[in-house]
Design a protein around this motif. Structure first.
Motif, PDB file in Angstrom:
ATOM      1  N   THR A   1     106.927  49.177  35.974  1.00 46.16           N
ATOM      2  CA  THR A   1     105.840  48.869  36.886  1.00 46.16           C
ATOM      3  C   THR A   1     106.062  49.541  38.230  1.00 46.16           C
ATOM      4  O   THR A   1     107.111  49.377  38.857  1.00 46.16           O
ATOM      5  N   ALA A   2     105.078  50.329  38.658  1.00 47.39           N
ATOM      6  CA  ALA A   2     105.200  51.090  39.905  1.00 47.39           C
ATOM      7  C   ALA A   2     103.914  51.862  40.149  1.00 47.39           C
ATOM      8  O   ALA A   2     103.049  51.941  39.269  1.00 47.39           O
ATOM      9  N   VAL A   3     103.832  52.435  41.336  1.00 49.43           N
ATOM     10  CA  VAL A   3     102.813  53.446  41.600  1.00 49.43           C
ATOM     11  C   VAL A   3     103.419  54.796  41.211  1.00 49.43           C
ATOM     12  O   VAL A   3     104.512  55.133  41.669  1.00 49.43           O
ATOM     13  N   TYR A   4     102.713  55.513  40.375  1.00 50.32           N
ATOM     14  CA  TYR A   4     103.199  56.806  39.889  1.00 50.32           C
ATOM     15  C   TYR A   4     102.501  57.929  40.645  1.00 50.32           C
ATOM     16  O   TYR A   4     101.267  57.957  40.739  1.00 50.32           O
ATOM     17  N   TYR A   5     103.310  58.854  41.165  1.00 45.61           N
ATOM     18  CA  TYR A   5     102.819  59.964  41.965  1.00 45.61           C
ATOM     19  C   TYR A   5     103.085  61.287  41.262  1.00 45.61           C
ATOM     20  O   TYR A   5     104.169  61.511  40.724  1.00 45.61           O
ATOM     21  N   CYS A   6     102.111  62.159  41.329  1.00 44.11           N
ATOM     22  CA  CYS A   6     102.251  63.526  40.871  1.00 44.11           C
ATOM     23  C   CYS A   6     102.631  64.399  42.075  1.00 44.11           C
ATOM     24  O   CYS A   6     102.139  64.162  43.187  1.00 44.11           O
ATOM     25  N   ALA A   7     103.481  65.392  41.848  1.00 42.42           N
ATOM     26  CA  ALA A   7     103.934  66.254  42.934  1.00 42.42           C
ATOM     27  C   ALA A   7     104.034  67.691  42.457  1.00 42.42           C
ATOM     28  O   ALA A   7     104.279  67.944  41.271  1.00 42.42           O
ATOM     29  N   ALA A   8     103.866  68.619  43.403  1.00 44.47           N
ATOM     30  CA  ALA A   8     103.935  70.041  43.080  1.00 44.47           C
ATOM     31  C   ALA A   8     104.852  70.762  44.061  1.00 44.47           C
ATOM     32  O   ALA A   8     104.821  70.489  45.265  1.00 44.47           O
ATOM     33  N   ASP A   9     105.652  71.668  43.524  1.00 44.60           N
ATOM     34  CA  ASP A   9     106.502  72.534  44.351  1.00 44.60           C
ATOM     35  C   ASP A   9     105.848  73.905  44.401  1.00 44.60           C
ATOM     36  O   ASP A   9     105.761  74.597  43.391  1.00 44.60           O
TER      37      ASP A   9
END
Length: 129
Positions: free
Chosen positions: A91-99
């Motif tokens: 359980t969490a907030v899931y974040y997408c990230a880009a390099d």
């Protein structure tokens, strides 16, 4: 700069599955890697999984190995996170990230959030026991 929009979060019972998606727009052709991080209430954001856009390698946190799979749909500029056998501790907030600057590529390190410059707004995943 790359704009990221996550989707697919929700409420699921323990043992269930969810599939998160992250659609990228903007300068997607320069992206070195994309990743998922998550942040539970009262905790720091932590690495979940990453995809090396240049070589196709994948990387996972120990806690999700064998349960989560990160994949890419090039035609749609989208990455997915298939999450199976979910646990309440997921359980969490899931974040997408880009390099977009190559920090992951040149350091060969894909689990550091400081290596990712662009972030989505996050999607909530709640796993009930």
């Amino acid at each position: 700069q790359v704009q990221l929009v996550e989707s697919g979060g929700g409420l699921v019972q323990a043992g269930g599955s969810l599939r998160l998606s992250c659609t990228a727009s903007g300068r997607t052709s320069i992206t070195y890697a994309m990743a998922w991080f998550r942040q539970a209430p009262g905790q720091e954001r932590e690495f979940v999984a990453a995809f090396n856009q240049r070589g196709g390698s994948t990387y996972y946190a120990d806690s999700v190995v064998g349960r989560f799979t990160i994949s890419r749909d090039n035609a749609k500029n989208t990455i997915h996170l298939q999450m199976n056998n979910l646990k309440p501790e997921d359980t969490a907030v899931y974040y997408c990230a880009a390099d977009i600057y190559g920090n992951t590529f040149y350091s060969s390190t894909y689990d550091q959030e400081t290596h990712f410059e662009d972030w989505g707004q996050g999607t909530q995943v709640t796993v009930s026991s």
